[in-house]
Scaffold this motif. Structure first.
Motif, mmCIF file in Angstrom:
data_model
loop_
_atom_site.group_PDB
_atom_site.id
_atom_site.type_symbol
_atom_site.label_atom_id
_atom_site.label_comp_id
_atom_site.label_asym_id
_atom_site.label_seq_id
_atom_site.Cartn_x
_atom_site.Cartn_y
_atom_site.Cartn_z
ATOM 1 N N PRO A 52 0.804 -1.223 0.000
ATOM 2 C CA PRO A 52 0.000 0.000 0.000
ATOM 3 C C PRO A 52 0.835 1.270 0.000
ATOM 4 N N THR A 53 0.276 2.307 -0.585
ATOM 5 C CA THR A 53 0.836 3.654 -0.529
ATOM 6 C C THR A 53 -0.294 4.590 -0.116
ATOM 7 N N ALA A 54 0.038 5.833 0.120
ATOM 8 C CA ALA A 54 -1.003 6.804 0.471
ATOM 9 C C ALA A 54 -2.055 6.893 -0.624
ATOM 10 N N ALA A 55 -1.621 6.775 -1.868
ATOM 11 C CA ALA A 55 -2.541 6.907 -2.992
ATOM 12 C C ALA A 55 -3.464 5.700 -3.143
ATOM 13 N N THR A 56 -3.043 4.531 -2.636
ATOM 14 C CA THR A 56 -3.842 3.314 -2.833
ATOM 15 C C THR A 56 -4.559 2.843 -1.568
ATOM 16 N N LEU A 57 -4.472 3.634 -0.496
ATOM 17 C CA LEU A 57 -5.064 3.208 0.776
ATOM 18 C C LEU A 57 -6.549 2.906 0.648
ATOM 19 N N LEU A 115 -4.462 7.698 8.302
ATOM 20 C CA LEU A 115 -3.090 7.197 8.315
ATOM 21 C C LEU A 115 -2.191 7.969 7.353
ATOM 22 N N ALA A 116 -2.700 8.290 6.190
ATOM 23 C CA ALA A 116 -1.867 8.923 5.165
ATOM 24 C C ALA A 116 -1.322 10.276 5.602
ATOM 25 N N HIS A 117 -2.013 10.954 6.516
ATOM 26 C CA HIS A 117 -1.592 12.287 6.938
ATOM 27 C C HIS A 117 -1.177 12.345 8.416
ATOM 28 N N ALA A 118 -0.970 11.188 9.025
ATOM 29 C CA ALA A 118 -0.670 11.154 10.459
ATOM 30 C C ALA A 118 0.765 11.573 10.737
ATOM 31 N N LEU A 197 4.146 1.310 6.706
ATOM 32 C CA LEU A 197 3.788 2.589 7.313
ATOM 33 C C LEU A 197 4.746 3.684 6.873
ATOM 34 N N GLY A 198 6.019 3.357 6.761
ATOM 35 C CA GLY A 198 6.987 4.344 6.287
ATOM 36 C C GLY A 198 6.695 4.791 4.871
ATOM 37 N N ARG A 199 6.238 3.857 4.047
ATOM 38 C CA ARG A 199 5.923 4.186 2.662
ATOM 39 C C ARG A 199 4.630 4.995 2.561
ATOM 40 N N ILE A 200 3.672 4.715 3.443
ATOM 41 C CA ILE A 200 2.381 5.404 3.410
ATOM 42 C C ILE A 200 2.485 6.812 3.986
ATOM 43 N N THR A 201 3.210 6.960 5.086
ATOM 44 C CA THR A 201 3.180 8.213 5.837
ATOM 45 C C THR A 201 4.337 9.149 5.529
ATOM 46 N N GLY A 202 5.472 8.641 5.167
ATOM 47 C CA GLY A 202 6.630 9.493 4.928
ATOM 48 C C GLY A 202 7.621 9.454 6.071
#
Length: 329
Positions: A52-57, A115-118, A197-202
């Protein structure tokens, strides 16, 4: 009964508890305890998804909800109304399932919050006897933590909680609960989650692991080099490591145990019995282990995430990185 008699009686009861726990641990290896095997509940294979990525959550959430809905129908056709209801609840449009597998006892990874913006993410890792059939109590702990984080977070800091039932937990009375076998198998999955989580959140998002009971063994096995800021061992029977330094982690290592937690009476030893290493060694709240001991209040083994409890307050502060605000035990 006078004060002296009361103290002697309490000490005697504690001694009986310790002896009973020691016998249970040995018996778990020497004389396996098992009930009648539960018939396998049919369920679909997990949804085939890319990392998963932020774009595909949102797509991942939808695919896993659809899988849970299918699992519910299959469980209902099988005649298991309890599992069908549990799966159906997970399929609700409001649920954010990062992963779902309805086979066997079941695996669920659920996100509470955006999650994407946490900016701060707390990952809850459960202990024994946790599966889809008992998932409600684990989710209740995650919800309580999510509310506490929202209440405690400084202005502008966004939070999320990940309830990670990502491994087959042992039974409380079983051959597996006193050894690291399940934890060893679970650790790669927890490491994968932290990578996701590192890939999703930054890179600027802080991740904390809050690990309850046998879940603390899982976190310990995954800790080496893991990209998290804090690891909290909650009601831990031990980790399999002699010291906090033995976890080989750059994270802050915390440990807390409620005053009424029966884990206190589990022998903190590691011994070879019948070719198997039983027990988890040094007590994580002892000075010998070297963790930062936080005050977990007066509760029992299942009370750490009770609303309004001192333990929940301190765990939220650990997850938020407010380390100077944590009260110490």
């Amino acid at each position: 009964m006078g004060p002296g008699t009361t103290v002697r009686w309490r000490r005697r009861v504690r001694g009986w508890r310790r002896a009973g726990c020691a016998a249970l641990i040995a018996g778990a290896v020497a004389l396996p305890l098992s009930g009648a095997a539960r018939p396998e509940i049919p369920a679909p294979a997990p949804a085939a998804l890319a990392a998963p990525t932020a774009a595909t959550l949102e797509n991942a959430y939808a695919a896993n909800r659809a899988n849970a809905a299918q699992a519910s129908r299959m469980a209902a056709d099988h005649g298991d109304r309890h599992r069908a209801a549990a799966d159906r609840a997970l399929a609700d449009p409001s649920r954010h399932l990062l992963a779902f597998d309805g086979r066997g006892a079941g695996l669920v990874t659920e996100v509470l919050g955006d999650l994407a913006h946490a900016d701060r993410v707390a990952v809850l890792v459960p202990g024994s006897d946790t599966g889809i059939d008992t998932y409600g109590r684990f989710r209740a702990a995650a919800l309580a933590l999510h509310r506490q984080l929202a209440a405690e977070a400084p202005e502008g800091i966004r939070t999320a909680v990940v309830a990670w039932l990502g491994y087959e937990t042992p039974g409380t009375v079983s051959t597996t609960v006193a050894t690291t076998g399940r934890a060893d198998r679970a650790a790669p999955g927890l490491r994968d989650l932290v990578d996701d989580l590192g890939r999703i959140t930054g890179p600027d998002t802080r991740v904390a692991l809050l690990c309850h009971s046998y879940g603390s063994v899982v976190c310990a096995r995954a800790a080496d080099g893991l990209a998290v800021s804090d690891i909290a061992l909650i009601g831990s029977p031990g980790t399999g490591a002699d010291t906090a330094a033995g976890l080989r982690s750059e994270a802050r290592i915390w440990a807390g145990r409620g005053a009424d937690d029966w884990v206190e009476h589990v022998p903190h030893v590691s011994a070879d019995l019948f070719g198997t290493t039983v027990g988890f060694g040094t007590d994580p709240v002892s000075p010998d282990f070297g963790a930062r001991v936080f005050d977990a209040g007066d509760g029992g083994h299942s009370d750490y995430f009770d609303t309004g409890s001192l333990s929940l307050t301190n765990l939220a502060r650990i997850a938020l990185g407010e380390t100077t605000e944590v009260t110490h035990g």
